[in-house]
Design a protein around this motif. Structure first.
Motif, mmCIF file in Angstrom:
data_model
loop_
_atom_site.group_PDB
_atom_site.id
_atom_site.type_symbol
_atom_site.label_atom_id
_atom_site.label_comp_id
_atom_site.label_asym_id
_atom_site.label_seq_id
_atom_site.Cartn_x
_atom_site.Cartn_y
_atom_site.Cartn_z
ATOM 1 N N ASP A 1 41.658 29.856 37.288
ATOM 2 C CA ASP A 1 40.267 30.062 36.877
ATOM 3 C C ASP A 1 39.282 29.706 37.984
ATOM 4 O OD1 ASP A 1 40.496 31.161 34.328
ATOM 5 O OD2 ASP A 1 40.715 29.200 33.370
ATOM 6 N N ALA A 2 39.643 28.727 38.798
ATOM 7 C CA ALA A 2 38.754 28.315 39.885
ATOM 8 C C ALA A 2 38.519 29.461 40.861
ATOM 9 C CB ALA A 2 39.338 27.112 40.618
ATOM 10 N N VAL A 3 39.539 30.299 41.045
ATOM 11 C CA VAL A 3 39.399 31.456 41.933
ATOM 12 C C VAL A 3 38.703 32.607 41.213
ATOM 13 C CG1 VAL A 3 40.622 33.114 43.376
ATOM 14 C CG2 VAL A 3 41.494 30.780 43.158
ATOM 15 N N LEU A 4 39.128 32.893 40.000
ATOM 16 C CA LEU A 4 38.577 34.023 39.252
ATOM 17 C C LEU A 4 37.096 33.845 38.953
ATOM 18 C CD1 LEU A 4 41.515 34.613 36.736
ATOM 19 C CD2 LEU A 4 40.976 35.935 38.787
ATOM 20 N N SER A 5 36.670 32.602 38.774
ATOM 21 C CA SER A 5 35.268 32.336 38.454
ATOM 22 C C SER A 5 34.329 32.705 39.588
ATOM 23 C CB SER A 5 35.077 30.862 38.081
ATOM 24 O OG SER A 5 35.361 30.018 39.184
ATOM 25 N N THR A 6 34.861 32.868 40.782
ATOM 26 C CA THR A 6 34.031 33.246 41.929
ATOM 27 C C THR A 6 33.913 34.759 42.076
ATOM 28 O OG1 THR A 6 35.888 33.317 43.510
ATOM 29 C CG2 THR A 6 34.834 31.179 43.131
ATOM 30 N N MET B 1 50.397 31.942 21.481
ATOM 31 C CA MET B 1 51.686 31.766 22.147
ATOM 32 C C MET B 1 51.559 31.279 23.585
ATOM 33 S SD MET B 1 53.694 35.144 20.683
ATOM 34 C CE MET B 1 52.404 36.324 21.120
ATOM 35 N N VAL B 2 50.460 31.640 24.250
ATOM 36 C CA VAL B 2 50.253 31.268 25.653
ATOM 37 C C VAL B 2 48.801 30.862 25.844
ATOM 38 C CG1 VAL B 2 52.046 32.840 26.507
ATOM 39 C CG2 VAL B 2 49.681 33.649 26.302
ATOM 40 N N ASP B 3 48.505 30.256 26.971
ATOM 41 C CA ASP B 3 47.120 30.015 27.376
ATOM 42 C C ASP B 3 46.727 31.106 28.364
ATOM 43 O OD1 ASP B 3 46.773 27.796 25.803
ATOM 44 O OD2 ASP B 3 47.288 26.373 27.390
ATOM 45 N N PHE B 4 45.448 31.446 28.369
ATOM 46 C CA PHE B 4 44.965 32.505 29.245
ATOM 47 C C PHE B 4 44.025 31.966 30.316
ATOM 48 C CE2 PHE B 4 46.052 35.638 25.871
ATOM 49 C CZ PHE B 4 46.711 36.565 26.664
ATOM 50 N N ALA B 5 44.249 32.398 31.540
ATOM 51 C CA ALA B 5 43.277 32.227 32.614
ATOM 52 C C ALA B 5 42.547 33.561 32.738
ATOM 53 C CB ALA B 5 43.966 31.884 33.926
ATOM 54 N N GLY B 6 41.294 33.499 33.136
ATOM 55 C CA GLY B 6 40.555 34.744 33.291
ATOM 56 C C GLY B 6 39.381 34.841 32.335
ATOM 57 N N PRO B 7 38.901 36.087 32.154
ATOM 58 C CA PRO B 7 39.497 37.386 32.495
ATOM 59 C C PRO B 7 39.562 37.642 34.005
ATOM 60 C CG PRO B 7 37.719 37.609 30.870
ATOM 61 C CD PRO B 7 37.618 36.251 31.454
ATOM 62 N N TYR B 8 40.470 38.572 34.360
ATOM 63 C CA TYR B 8 40.523 39.051 35.736
ATOM 64 C C TYR B 8 40.234 40.549 35.795
ATOM 65 C CZ TYR B 8 45.271 41.074 35.232
ATOM 66 O OH TYR B 8 46.366 41.825 34.850
ATOM 67 N N LEU B 9 39.771 41.093 34.653
ATOM 68 C CA LEU B 9 39.338 42.486 34.565
ATOM 69 C C LEU B 9 38.738 42.713 33.186
ATOM 70 C CD1 LEU B 9 39.423 45.268 36.109
ATOM 71 C CD2 LEU B 9 41.439 45.796 34.744
ATOM 72 N N TYR B 10 37.772 43.645 33.122
ATOM 73 C CA TYR B 10 37.206 44.077 31.846
ATOM 74 C C TYR B 10 37.521 45.559 31.707
ATOM 75 C CZ TYR B 10 34.613 39.803 32.803
ATOM 76 O OH TYR B 10 34.283 38.504 33.115
ATOM 77 N N ALA B 11 38.258 45.918 30.651
ATOM 78 C CA ALA B 11 38.763 47.289 30.529
ATOM 79 C C ALA B 11 38.328 47.924 29.212
ATOM 80 C CB ALA B 11 40.294 47.305 30.630
ATOM 81 N N SER B 12 37.424 48.903 29.273
ATOM 82 C CA SER B 12 36.989 49.593 28.060
ATOM 83 C C SER B 12 38.079 50.529 27.552
ATOM 84 C CB SER B 12 35.706 50.383 28.337
ATOM 85 O OG SER B 12 35.909 51.300 29.399
ATOM 86 N N ILE B 13 38.015 50.875 26.262
ATOM 87 C CA ILE B 13 39.023 51.714 25.614
ATOM 88 C C ILE B 13 38.584 53.171 25.619
ATOM 89 C CG2 ILE B 13 40.410 52.050 23.547
ATOM 90 C CD1 ILE B 13 40.767 49.335 24.922
ATOM 91 N N VAL B 14 39.484 54.058 26.009
ATOM 92 C CA VAL B 14 39.195 55.492 26.072
ATOM 93 C C VAL B 14 40.387 56.268 25.519
ATOM 94 C CG1 VAL B 14 37.711 55.218 28.096
ATOM 95 C CG2 VAL B 14 40.148 55.722 28.406
ATOM 96 N N CYS B 15 40.202 57.578 25.420
ATOM 97 C CA CYS B 15 41.305 58.471 25.092
ATOM 98 C C CYS B 15 41.494 59.445 26.250
ATOM 99 C CB CYS B 15 41.026 59.246 23.798
ATOM 100 S SG CYS B 15 41.090 58.225 22.319
ATOM 101 N N VAL B 16 42.662 60.038 26.305
ATOM 102 C CA VAL B 16 42.966 61.028 27.347
ATOM 103 C C VAL B 16 43.597 62.230 26.668
ATOM 104 C CG1 VAL B 16 44.245 61.514 29.476
ATOM 105 C CG2 VAL B 16 43.351 59.206 29.045
ATOM 106 N N THR B 17 43.174 63.429 27.074
ATOM 107 C CA THR B 17 43.745 64.661 26.548
ATOM 108 C C THR B 17 43.867 65.663 27.679
ATOM 109 O OG1 THR B 17 43.580 66.290 24.757
ATOM 110 C CG2 THR B 17 41.545 65.721 25.906
ATOM 111 N N LYS B 18 44.404 66.840 27.390
ATOM 112 C CA LYS B 18 44.506 67.880 28.406
ATOM 113 C C LYS B 18 43.143 68.557 28.586
ATOM 114 C CE LYS B 18 48.948 68.185 29.560
ATOM 115 N NZ LYS B 18 49.618 69.459 29.240
#
Length: 297
Positions: free
Chosen positions: A271-276, A136-153
């Motif tokens: 991308d020119a900025v993110l690549s740096t 649906m869209v084009d992507f620039a980046g990544p601008y972050l790498y985010a691992s998957i976790v869970c959260v509990t009490k």
């Protein structure tokens, strides 16, 4: 003499008509065809303004606040201001390219359609660079790498879990995310697991855990780290360094910036900025955002 002149003029006139007729009978392109072939997608920043959409309700990625403290930016058509990692990154991108920054607040499900319609130039809102979105869209980046976790009490028996196979009870995540659509279904065979209706927003997801509506939630590490500041009675379950963890692809954990399909000018400029920038640069900026995010009352 007059007759000869008249005949000559008549012949010239007739030949002229034939010539005109031959021109109109030549094949012609359908109206607008040539324009359609040469039209390029406008970058959106021809006016020197980058218009960015986000929820302004997804700390530490983005949030709203009543003033411009800590470098917050006005939200269009509002008396509030936006801040967070996404705003900080957008400011860096604008500074590097000499643009002004305009923030638009939209619901999560309205973000991609806004880019497609050209209502905004880009979405910087913690979106995973999934194949479905890339249709649906084009992507620039990544601008972050985010691992998957869970959260509990912290006082929950689940706080001692060492892998996703040990998770049980009720759970949820935010609607329209890989957390809910890709990760939670991987728990469907766990004994006693009950996947609840998706939460409408990240704050709603966290509130479901805080109020005991669910036993745990699934999210990404930045959101989880922000949650612990707002809710110190929660703990993060990070199984990413084990074999008993969620199976996700790079596209699931790579966070990108959405632009209109074919908008290569804007994509290349971003991308020119993110690549740096490196992963450490991203993480350092996220740490800054997390440190200043609003604390839940």
């Amino acid at each position: 003499m007059k007759k000869i002149l008249a005949l000559t003029l008549a012949l010239v006139f007739a030949l002229g008509l034939c010539a005109c007729g031959s021109q109109t009978e030549e094949p012609t392109e359908p109206e607008g065809t040539e324009a359609a072939e040469t039209t390029e997608v406008a970058s959106g920043v021809e006016d020197g303004v980058l218009t960015v959409a986000m929820e302004c309700n997804y700390a530490p990625y983005n949030w709203s606040q009543p003033d411009d403290s800590n470098g917050a930016v006005p939200i269009k058509d509002s008396n509030e201001y936006a801040n967070g990692y996404d705003v900080m990154m957008a400011k860096k991108l604008c500074e590097a390219n000499g643009w002004e920054l305009e923030i638009v607040r939209l619901d999560w499900d309205s973000l991609v359609p806004a880019v497609q319609a050209g209502t905004v130039d880009a979405v910087i809102a913690g979106q995973s660079m999934t194949a479905d979105r890339a249709e649906m869209v084009d992507f620039a980046g990544p601008y972050l790498y985010a691992s998957i976790v869970c959260v509990t009490k912290a006082d929950s028996p689940l706080a001692q879990a060492t892998g996703i196979s040990e998770l049980t009870g009720t759970c949820t995540s935010q609607i329209g995310t890989i957390w809910y659509d890709t990760c939670l279904p991987q728990l469907s065979e766990n004994e006693g697991i009950q996947i609840q209706t998706a939460a409408e927003s990240a704050p709603a997801m966290l509130m479901a855990l805080e109020t005991g509506t669910v036993d745990f939630i699934c999210t990404d590490m930045p959101t989880a780290q922000g949650a612990l500041i707002a809710y110190p009675d929660m703990v993060i379950l990070d199984f990413s360094d084990t074999d008993d963890t969620f199976q996700v692809s790079e596209e699931d954990i790579n966070i990108g910036i959405s632009v209109m399909k074919g908008n290569t000018v804007l994509k290349d400029a971003l991308d020119a900025v993110l690549s740096t920038m490196t992963a450490d640069d991203f993480n350092d900026l996220m740490a800054e955002a997390t440190a200043i995010q609003p604390i839940a009352e």
